[in-house]
Design a protein around this motif. Structure first.
Motif, PDB file in Angstrom:
ATOM      1  N   HIS A  22       0.864 -59.810  13.274  1.00 15.11           N
ATOM      2  CA  HIS A  22      -0.584 -59.671  13.340  1.00 15.11           C
ATOM      3  C   HIS A  22      -1.110 -60.032  14.726  1.00 15.11           C
ATOM      4  O   HIS A  22      -0.466 -60.729  15.498  1.00 15.11           O
ATOM      5  N   LEU A  41       2.430 -52.657  10.082  1.00 11.74           N
ATOM      6  CA  LEU A  41       1.736 -52.662  11.372  1.00 11.74           C
ATOM      7  C   LEU A  41       0.273 -53.048  11.201  1.00 11.74           C
ATOM      8  O   LEU A  41      -0.565 -52.739  12.046  1.00 11.74           O
ATOM      9  N   SER A  42      -0.022 -53.754  10.124  1.00 11.45           N
ATOM     10  CA  SER A  42      -1.394 -54.168   9.836  1.00 11.45           C
ATOM     11  C   SER A  42      -1.914 -55.104  10.925  1.00 11.45           C
ATOM     12  O   SER A  42      -1.164 -55.906  11.482  1.00 11.45           O
ATOM     13  N   HIS A  43      -3.192 -54.946  11.237  1.00 12.80           N
ATOM     14  CA  HIS A  43      -3.914 -55.794  12.202  1.00 12.80           C
ATOM     15  C   HIS A  43      -3.369 -55.684  13.626  1.00 12.80           C
ATOM     16  O   HIS A  43      -3.552 -56.600  14.424  1.00 12.80           O
ATOM     17  N   THR A  45      -3.423 -53.337  17.176  1.00  7.21           N
ATOM     18  CA  THR A  45      -4.269 -52.344  17.841  1.00  7.21           C
ATOM     19  C   THR A  45      -3.444 -51.585  18.874  1.00  7.21           C
ATOM     20  O   THR A  45      -2.747 -52.200  19.697  1.00  7.21           O
ATOM     21  N   ILE A  61      -0.796 -49.851   7.404  1.00  7.55           N
ATOM     22  CA  ILE A  61      -1.695 -49.923   8.560  1.00  7.55           C
ATOM     23  C   ILE A  61      -3.069 -50.469   8.165  1.00  7.55           C
ATOM     24  O   ILE A  61      -4.096 -49.966   8.597  1.00  7.55           O
ATOM     25  N   THR A  64      -5.384 -51.508  11.080  1.00  7.72           N
ATOM     26  CA  THR A  64      -4.715 -51.160  12.331  1.00  7.72           C
ATOM     27  C   THR A  64      -5.646 -50.282  13.150  1.00  7.72           C
ATOM     28  O   THR A  64      -6.263 -49.366  12.623  1.00  7.72           O
ATOM     29  N   SER A  84      -6.736 -47.840   7.731  1.00  9.87           N
ATOM     30  CA  SER A  84      -6.787 -48.209   9.150  1.00  9.87           C
ATOM     31  C   SER A  84      -8.216 -48.546   9.581  1.00  9.87           C
ATOM     32  O   SER A  84      -9.181 -48.226   8.906  1.00  9.87           O
TER      33      SER A  84
END
Length: 190
Positions: A22, A41-43, A45, A61, A64, A84
């Motif tokens: 994160h 791949l959450s959080h 950018t 995501i 994301t 997202s």
């Protein structure tokens, strides 16, 4: 937690564990031939990034960020883009497999999709104003209250769009594809 910032890095053949975490930001980075399938791949950018020949199938995501991200020749099946981040969402896709993806309520005005497959994707309540679907396969894709105002679908194929349930004002279609707008009437078009 401290935010990790990566800039101008080229990543080749990396695995999900190399990228997950994160509060990470990747700016002006390239991801080449990476197998990130099933990665969380959450959080994270991504700003001004390129994903080239990557497997992103079934990635998570949640929140994301995708800000000016180009996806080229990627496999991105089963991904819920509806999860997202909406902040500065800007993406383009070229020769990507986007089968079974969900785009629920996303604003993708002017987005370019070139030679992509969207088998059984869900475009419900998505805004594709001025989007271009060049040579895209939209077989069994769900269009439900989708905004296609001035979108270009002249070379798209295998679509079934109900004009009464979707906003298609000034959308562009080829004469050969008009049958995809009349499917619900059960007409025989020869």
């Amino acid at each position: 937690m401290e935010q990790k910032f990566e800039e101008g890095t080229v990543y080749r053949d990396i695995k999900p564990a190399d990228l997950e975490g994160h509060d990470r930001t990747f700016e002006d980075c390239k991801f080449i031939k990476c197998d990130l399938s099933y990665a969380d791949l959450s959080h994270i950018t991504f700003i001004n990034c390129v994903m080239d020949t990557c497997n992103l199938s079934l990635i998570k995501i949640t929140n994301t960020g995708f800000q000016n991200v180009d996806f080229n020749d990627c496999k991105i099946t089963g991904v819920n883009f509806g999860d997202s981040s909406n902040f500065s969402l800007s993406v383009s896709f070229k020769k990507c497999i986007l089968d079974f993806t969900v785009w629920h309520k996303k604003k993708l005005k002017g987005t370019q999709f070139n030679e992509c497959s969207f088998e059984e994707a869900d475009f419900s309540e998505t805004d594709f104003t001025n989007a271009v679907f060049e040579k895209c396969n939209l077989n069994r894709t769900i269009f439900n209250r989708t905004i296609l105002k001035s979108a270009d679908l002249r070379t798209a194929y295998n679509f079934n769009i109900d004009p009464e349930n979707n906003g298609i004002t000034k959308a562009k279609f080829s004469a050969d594809a008009l049958a995809g707008l009349l499917v619900k009437y059960n007409l025989v078009i020869e």
